[in-house]
Design a protein around this motif. Sequence first.
Motif, PDB file in Angstrom:
ATOM      1  N   UNK A   6       1.202  -1.259   0.396  1.00 46.03           N
ATOM      2  CA  UNK A   6      -0.180  -0.223   0.550  1.00 46.03           C
ATOM      3  C   UNK A   6       0.606   1.470   0.501  1.00 46.03           C
ATOM      4  N   UNK A   7       0.585   2.626  -0.438  1.00 48.88           N
ATOM      5  CA  UNK A   7       1.442   3.704  -0.963  1.00 48.88           C
ATOM      6  C   UNK A   7       1.070   4.514   0.257  1.00 48.88           C
ATOM      7  N   UNK A   8       1.557   5.074   0.883  1.00 47.49           N
ATOM      8  CA  UNK A   8       0.960   5.450   2.360  1.00 47.49           C
ATOM      9  C   UNK A   8       0.475   6.237   2.052  1.00 47.49           C
ATOM     10  N   UNK A   9       0.396   7.711   1.175  1.00 48.89           N
ATOM     11  CA  UNK A   9      -0.907   8.687   0.606  1.00 48.89           C
ATOM     12  C   UNK A   9      -1.941   7.821  -0.291  1.00 48.89           C
ATOM     13  N   UNK A  10      -2.666   6.166  -0.576  1.00 52.08           N
ATOM     14  CA  UNK A  10      -2.888   6.399  -1.404  1.00 52.08           C
ATOM     15  C   UNK A  10      -2.462   6.423  -2.955  1.00 52.08           C
ATOM     16  N   UNK A  11      -1.308   6.469  -2.756  1.00 52.31           N
ATOM     17  CA  UNK A  11      -0.778   7.385  -4.597  1.00 52.31           C
ATOM     18  C   UNK A  11      -1.516   8.585  -4.438  1.00 52.31           C
ATOM     19  N   UNK A  12      -1.749   9.867  -3.569  1.00 51.20           N
ATOM     20  CA  UNK A  12      -2.129  10.742  -4.083  1.00 51.20           C
ATOM     21  C   UNK A  12      -1.249  11.355  -4.499  1.00 51.20           C
ATOM     22  N   UNK A  14      -2.299  19.300   1.590  1.00 45.22           N
ATOM     23  CA  UNK A  14      -3.802  20.512   1.763  1.00 45.22           C
ATOM     24  C   UNK A  14      -5.273  19.006   1.994  1.00 45.22           C
ATOM     25  N   UNK A  15      -4.757  18.001   1.527  1.00 41.90           N
ATOM     26  CA  UNK A  15      -5.617  16.958   3.155  1.00 41.90           C
ATOM     27  C   UNK A  15      -5.827  16.913   4.168  1.00 41.90           C
ATOM     28  N   UNK A  16      -4.064  17.185   5.155  1.00 44.74           N
ATOM     29  CA  UNK A  16      -3.869  16.396   6.374  1.00 44.74           C
ATOM     30  C   UNK A  16      -3.373  15.316   6.475  1.00 44.74           C
ATOM     31  N   UNK A  29      10.926  10.967   6.588  1.00 46.02           N
ATOM     32  CA  UNK A  29      11.236  10.846   5.355  1.00 46.02           C
ATOM     33  C   UNK A  29       9.845  11.179   4.949  1.00 46.02           C
ATOM     34  N   UNK A  30       8.850  11.151   4.737  1.00 46.69           N
ATOM     35  CA  UNK A  30       7.539  11.517   4.010  1.00 46.69           C
ATOM     36  C   UNK A  30       7.002  12.500   4.375  1.00 46.69           C
ATOM     37  N   UNK A  31       7.291  12.990   5.313  1.00 47.53           N
ATOM     38  CA  UNK A  31       7.318  14.669   5.958  1.00 47.53           C
ATOM     39  C   UNK A  31       7.691  15.517   4.336  1.00 47.53           C
ATOM     40  N   UNK A  32       6.402  16.299   4.488  1.00 47.12           N
ATOM     41  CA  UNK A  32       5.657  17.733   3.311  1.00 47.12           C
ATOM     42  C   UNK A  32       6.554  19.088   3.709  1.00 47.12           C
ATOM     43  N   UNK A  33       7.260  18.682   4.530  1.00 44.90           N
ATOM     44  CA  UNK A  33       8.117  20.231   5.096  1.00 44.90           C
ATOM     45  C   UNK A  33       9.632  19.198   4.961  1.00 44.90           C
TER      46      UNK A  33
END
Length: 431
Positions: free
Chosen positions: A374-380, A387-389, A409-413
Motif C-alpha cells: 500500500x502507498x502511504x497516501x493512496x497514491x495521491x 492539503x488534506x492533512x 522521510x515522508x514529511x511534506x516539509x
Amino acid sequence: MEELFAAFFAGRRSFDQLAVDLRAYSQNGDQGLSVLSAALQEQINLGRMPYDLAMILFQEVGRPPEPVPAPSLPEAPPLPATKASDEETLRERVDAVVLSALIGQFKDLRKGGEARARQNQRQLDDALTAFRSARLRQDARNSAAGNGRPLVLGRDGREENRVGQILRDRFILDAELGRGGMGVVYRAADRRRVEAADSRPYVAIKLLNGDFGAHPDALRAMEAEARRTQDLSHPNIVAVHDFDRDGTHPFIVMELLEGRSLDACLREDSAFAGSAAAWHAIRDIFAGLSHAHAQGVTHADLKLANLFLNSEGRLKILDFGIASAARSGDFDTLALDAVTPAYASPEQLRGAPRDPRDDVYAFGCLIHLLLTRKHPFDRIPATDAMERGMVPPPIDGLTDAMQAALASALAFDQTVRPADAGAFLAAFQGR
C-alpha cells in the motif's frame, strides 16, 4: 543471361531495361525465345520470380518493336489512364520480386552452419545492404508518386518497434524489453562484442523519444547525466556504458539485466510484500542510493519501475538523472513520465531544483509499498495529500526508530526529511 537476372534482382536494372537486354539477347528467332523460356522457368523453380511476372516478361521480350512514326504524322494522343495504371501495377510487382529475391539470397547465405556463416559474413552484409537500398528506392518512388508511407507512430505518438535497426553501425536492436514516456528499451547485439567472441554479446539500449532531438539543451543535459552515472560504479546501480546519437535518435547504452522490475514483483507475486526478498531489496536501495548521494548524484524519479531485481536476486537502480535532464527542455515532464506524481515530493511537483531529499521522500513511499503493498497516501500526489492533512499509517513489525525515520522521510516539509539516503539509513538503523 544469368548476369542480367542477377542485376535485375539486385535493383541495378529496371524491368524495362531487363526487357530490352533480353530482347537483344534473344534475337535468334524462336530458338532465342526457347532459351529465354527455359531461363525464366529456372527462375520460377528457384522461387526468384512468380509465374505471372515471368509470363509478362516473356511476352514483353517477344513483342515486336513498335514502329517509329513518320515525322509527317500528327503527334500521338496521350496514353489512356488505364495504361498508366497498368504500368504502376507492373512496377509494384517488379519491386516485390526484387525485394523477394534479395530476401531469398539473404536466407540462402545464412544456411550452412556456423563455419559457412563466418565465411559469408561479407556477402550477408552486402545482401542486407542491397535489400535496404532497394527498399529505400522503392519508398522514394512511392513518395514521388504521392503514395509515400510516413513513419508509423503508436497511439501515443511514439515510434513503433525498431527491432532490426542498426545504430552507429554497431548496435543491432534485437528485441523490445519495455516502453515508457521517455523512450523504448531494447536488447541489442554489440557488434564489437560479437567480433571479439564475447560470451555476453548483448547490451540494453534506451532509445529516447524523437522529441529530444528537437531540444539541444535537453540532449546536452541528458548526455551529462549519462556521463555522471558512468562514474557511479556500484553493484546496486545499473552500469551505463555510453551515450550516443544516430542521426536524430539519441540513445543510452547500459548493461543488460535479466530478471524483473519491482512493480512486476509486487504485481505478479502476492507474497512478495514484506518477504525476505522485499527486505533485501530495501537494503540494496539504501546501499545504491547512499552511494549516489555521496557522489552528488540525485535520481529524481525513484519508483518501482526503475528498480530491477536481477536473476541473482540483486537489486539495480535504473535511470539516474534522466528525469532532471528532461526538465532542461520544453517538455511536459508528467506526460513524459519524467516525474511520477505518486512518488514526487511537494518540491518536485512545484518545479523546484532537484535535491537528495526528493529521493528520500520517494524511498519512503517505496518502503511502504514493499512491506505492505500500500502507498502511504493512496497514491495521491504529495501536494494534494498535504492539503488534506494526510498522515502515513504505521507499519506493523517496525521498530520505533524505523517508524520515526520513515515518518520523517515522508514529511511534506523538506527541512524535516533526512538530508540524503545515508542520513535516512542511519536514522532507520537507530544510529
